[in-house]
Design a protein around this motif. Structure first.
Motif, PDB file in Angstrom:
ATOM      1  N   ALA A 182       0.864  -1.179   0.000  1.00  0.00           N
ATOM      2  CA  ALA A 182       0.000   0.000   0.000  1.00  0.00           C
ATOM      3  C   ALA A 182       0.898   1.224   0.000  1.00  0.00           C
ATOM      4  O   ALA A 182       1.973   1.209   0.602  1.00  0.00           O
ATOM      5  CB  ALA A 182      -0.933   0.010   1.213  1.00  0.00           C
ATOM      6  N   SER A 228      -4.248  -3.526   6.720  1.00  0.00           N
ATOM      7  CA  SER A 228      -2.945  -3.612   6.094  1.00  0.00           C
ATOM      8  C   SER A 228      -2.202  -2.286   6.098  1.00  0.00           C
ATOM      9  O   SER A 228      -0.990  -2.250   6.201  1.00  0.00           O
ATOM     10  CB  SER A 228      -3.068  -4.152   4.665  1.00  0.00           C
ATOM     11  OG  SER A 228      -3.884  -3.319   3.886  1.00  0.00           O
ATOM     12  N   GLU A 229      -2.922  -1.171   6.018  1.00  0.00           N
ATOM     13  CA  GLU A 229      -2.245   0.129   6.044  1.00  0.00           C
ATOM     14  C   GLU A 229      -1.602   0.371   7.408  1.00  0.00           C
ATOM     15  O   GLU A 229      -0.488   0.875   7.488  1.00  0.00           O
ATOM     16  CB  GLU A 229      -3.209   1.239   5.684  1.00  0.00           C
ATOM     17  CG  GLU A 229      -3.609   1.199   4.219  1.00  0.00           C
ATOM     18  CD  GLU A 229      -4.535   2.315   3.818  1.00  0.00           C
ATOM     19  OE1 GLU A 229      -4.833   3.186   4.645  1.00  0.00           O
ATOM     20  OE2 GLU A 229      -4.966   2.311   2.655  1.00  0.00           O
ATOM     21  N   LYS A 284       5.945  -2.175   0.745  1.00  0.00           N
ATOM     22  CA  LYS A 284       5.618  -3.593   0.829  1.00  0.00           C
ATOM     23  C   LYS A 284       6.198  -4.162   2.108  1.00  0.00           C
ATOM     24  O   LYS A 284       7.283  -3.795   2.530  1.00  0.00           O
ATOM     25  CB  LYS A 284       6.199  -4.350  -0.360  1.00  0.00           C
ATOM     26  CG  LYS A 284       5.552  -4.017  -1.667  1.00  0.00           C
ATOM     27  CD  LYS A 284       6.160  -4.832  -2.776  1.00  0.00           C
ATOM     28  CE  LYS A 284       5.511  -4.401  -4.070  1.00  0.00           C
ATOM     29  NZ  LYS A 284       6.401  -4.458  -5.185  1.00  0.00           N
TER      30      LYS A 284
END
Length: 85
Positions: free
Chosen positions: A30, A79-80, A34
């Motif tokens: 994002a 995920s961020e 990675k």
């Protein structure tokens, strides 16, 4: 990914799964960054409409929310936020 160096994180302590074996690596990306995270297994990858995601009721900042899939409650990781950890 060939030739690239990325950080790999073991989130087992944060997720309360420290006793499991981790044999798989998932690469998250994002905002041009990675990372890799270790996991014990990957059952399936699914697309979830944002309208199906329930708000995070956990104190864990890595949890984004949850949704129901095939009758099971699935917790989503953010995920961020994991990229910032």
């Amino acid at each position: 990914l060939r030739g690239q160096i990325i950080g790999v994180f073991d989130l087992s302590k944060q997720l309360g799964t420290a006793d499991e074996k981790y044999n798989n690596l998932i690469i998250l990306g994002a905002a041009g960054r990675k990372i890799g995270i270790l996991t014990s297994k990957v059952n399936e990858i699914v697309n979830v409409p944002s309208s199906s995601i329930r708000k995070n009721g956990s104190d864990n900042p890595l949890f984004k929310g949850s949704f129901t899939y095939n009758g099971e409650n699935i917790i989503m990781l953010d995920s961020e936020k994991m990229l910032i950890v």
